[in-house]
Design a protein around this motif. Structure first.
Motif, mmCIF file in Angstrom:
data_model
loop_
_atom_site.group_PDB
_atom_site.id
_atom_site.type_symbol
_atom_site.label_atom_id
_atom_site.label_comp_id
_atom_site.label_asym_id
_atom_site.label_seq_id
_atom_site.Cartn_x
_atom_site.Cartn_y
_atom_site.Cartn_z
ATOM 1 N N ALA A 77 0.824 -1.209 0.000
ATOM 2 C CA ALA A 77 0.000 0.000 0.000
ATOM 3 C C ALA A 77 0.865 1.269 0.000
ATOM 4 C CB ALA A 77 -0.920 0.011 1.197
ATOM 5 N N LEU A 78 2.071 1.144 0.505
ATOM 6 C CA LEU A 78 2.968 2.308 0.509
ATOM 7 C C LEU A 78 3.481 2.564 -0.902
ATOM 8 C CD1 LEU A 78 5.103 1.700 3.738
ATOM 9 C CD2 LEU A 78 3.410 3.489 3.344
ATOM 10 N N PRO A 79 3.771 3.825 -1.236
ATOM 11 C CA PRO A 79 4.343 4.079 -2.561
ATOM 12 C C PRO A 79 5.757 3.523 -2.611
ATOM 13 C CG PRO A 79 4.344 6.065 -1.229
ATOM 14 C CD PRO A 79 3.634 5.022 -0.432
ATOM 15 N N LYS A 80 6.152 3.103 -3.784
ATOM 16 C CA LYS A 80 7.520 2.602 -3.933
ATOM 17 C C LYS A 80 8.496 3.733 -3.645
ATOM 18 C CE LYS A 80 6.686 -0.661 -7.701
ATOM 19 N NZ LYS A 80 6.728 -0.039 -9.018
ATOM 20 N N ARG A 81 9.669 3.358 -3.297
ATOM 21 C CA ARG A 81 10.694 4.333 -2.923
ATOM 22 C C ARG A 81 10.893 5.406 -3.997
ATOM 23 N NH1 ARG A 81 16.763 3.960 -2.848
ATOM 24 N NH2 ARG A 81 16.654 1.981 -3.909
ATOM 25 N N GLY A 82 10.999 4.939 -5.245
ATOM 26 C CA GLY A 82 11.255 5.858 -6.343
ATOM 27 C C GLY A 82 10.110 6.810 -6.607
ATOM 28 N N ALA A 83 8.901 6.309 -6.494
ATOM 29 C CA ALA A 83 7.727 7.145 -6.754
ATOM 30 C C ALA A 83 7.658 8.293 -5.762
ATOM 31 C CB ALA A 83 6.461 6.300 -6.684
ATOM 32 N N GLU A 84 8.108 8.010 -4.568
ATOM 33 C CA GLU A 84 8.070 9.047 -3.531
ATOM 34 C C GLU A 84 9.084 10.152 -3.827
ATOM 35 O OE1 GLU A 84 9.142 9.729 1.018
ATOM 36 O OE2 GLU A 84 8.994 7.614 0.424
ATOM 37 N N THR A 85 10.270 9.754 -4.237
ATOM 38 C CA THR A 85 11.300 10.728 -4.610
ATOM 39 C C THR A 85 10.813 11.594 -5.765
ATOM 40 O OG1 THR A 85 13.001 9.128 -4.002
ATOM 41 C CG2 THR A 85 13.689 11.004 -5.336
ATOM 42 N N ARG A 86 10.211 10.941 -6.755
ATOM 43 C CA ARG A 86 9.663 11.650 -7.904
ATOM 44 C C ARG A 86 8.639 12.692 -7.459
ATOM 45 N NH1 ARG A 86 7.951 10.827 -13.691
ATOM 46 N NH2 ARG A 86 5.861 11.677 -13.614
ATOM 47 N N GLU A 87 7.773 12.286 -6.556
ATOM 48 C CA GLU A 87 6.748 13.198 -6.050
ATOM 49 C C GLU A 87 7.378 14.387 -5.334
ATOM 50 O OE1 GLU A 87 3.684 13.259 -6.675
ATOM 51 O OE2 GLU A 87 3.071 14.819 -5.248
ATOM 52 N N ARG A 88 8.426 14.125 -4.565
ATOM 53 C CA ARG A 88 9.094 15.233 -3.867
ATOM 54 C C ARG A 88 9.746 16.186 -4.865
ATOM 55 N NH1 ARG A 88 13.040 12.229 -0.667
ATOM 56 N NH2 ARG A 88 13.875 14.180 0.178
#
Lengths: 208, 208
Positions: A4-15
DNA sequence: TGTACATCAGTGAACGCGCGTTCACTGATGTAC
DNA sequence: TGTACATCAGTGAACGCGCGTTCACTGATGTAC
């Protein structure tokens, strides 16, 4: 890892997108450097190019994200308003009021409209971005036009106004209100303009 | 040389500003390069620095020039309108119509508002430029507020509107209308919005 | 359960180009006497 | 009317820095068998 958590990379992208949006609205796209973004996010330059093929792809993602967020905000806002009133006019008037209050509650005032920012740097972008921008504004026109049609069925307009133009007025007044608010550094201007538009809608469909 | 003609240097400076304005409204200030301007005008880079101490001074001159032109346009336009009607309301309504027609007659649509462009690149500029921008918008507020006070003396408002907000609405709607016009690529949107505002003013002071 | 391989999410170093700015100079025009 | 000097409106060459982009590599995590 929890699915359910976003993947590590997707989170960086969002930031990256988050930081970029702030910077673009403050200084424009050309003056927003990749160096600056990666410094804020804490990755290296090559890390940026892992997430975006180039600066142009960042622009597209930035605008698309903004439009999606805005659409969702309007969806939920007017949906909530309609739950309080089944009458389309009064539901809309309540929605406008809620919208104005939401804008008034933004801590440092509205940070700026991405559509307007892109508009004033048109020639930096490819036709895909420009078309995205155009479609977003036309979608807002359709959205409000449909609402005004619904309202006009029950409340024949007392004033001779074109409903497409009235729909565009929402976008124009919000974009213009954001600008005036930012320039004079008074965050109340934007909500005031929305309430002024609300009064106009009342006058059109209900009379003085 | 005839003393009535501009000096040679003043003319070059004016051409630089003219070209720069176009470029800034199309791509933003940061993406407008000095190389590009001197190529269009036909001088060398050092020639540019003879006219402006640096890029920042160009920004100030550009904004100041835009504001002055806009002020003069509004002065003459509403003055001409008032000559046709000594009544302040009807003079204003005529002025708005003339304004809408003028905007409709711009060949490729309105090229953009410098105040809005600066607003969306705020952090590129020093406080002098930002203050210039702020004062311009506040001056427009005062201009229209004075007019509405004059009108309200003879025509007590039929709708509960704040006259400062109504004055800001002119700026907001023009700036917003320009954006919507540019983005959807339909030059009629801006004049339409002005005429829609005109209808609102009628409704406020004359009733439906 | 262990091993082999693939994908994800980056790192590190180098690149060349365009940008704004500086500086010493210059030829044409204007002004003082 | 001629001469000396000052100002105007630039030229030409050089500068260093920051920018977007590329490329070969890497360590951690996920998946197949």
């Amino acid at each position: 890892m929890d699915g359910a958590l976003p993947k590590r990379g997707a989170e960086t992208r969002e930031r990256l997108l988050e930081v970029a949006e702030r910077s673009v609205l403050d200084k424009g796209f050309a003056a927003t450097s990749i160096d600056e973004l990666i410094a804020a996010v804490g990755i290296t330059k090559s890390g940026f190019f892992y997430h975006f093929k180039g600066k142009e792809e960042l622009a597209t993602a930035l605008l698309q994200r903004y439009i999606d967020q805005e659409d969702e905000l309007l969806d939920t806002l007017f949906q909530r308003a309609d739950e309080l009133h089944e009458d389309p006019l009064h539901g809309f008037l309540v929605g406008l009021k809620m919208f104005a209050e939401m804008m008034a509650d933004l801590p440092g005032g509205h940070p700026g409209c991405m559509v307007a920012s892109v508009c004033y740097q048109e020639n930096l972008f490819n036709s895909e971005v420009r078309e995205l921008n155009r479609e977003a504004v036309l979608a807002w026109r359709r959205r409000f036009r449909e609402r005004f049609d619904l309202i006009a069925e029950r409340y024949p307009p007392r004033l001779p106004v074109d409903l497409d133009a009235l729909a565009d007025m929402v976008s124009a007044l919000v974009d213009g209100g954001i600008i005036i608010s930012k320039v004079v550094r008074d965050r109340h201007v934007l909500p005031q303009q929305i309430m002024l538009f609300r009064e106009y809608v009342r006058a059109i469909f209900l009379g003085a």
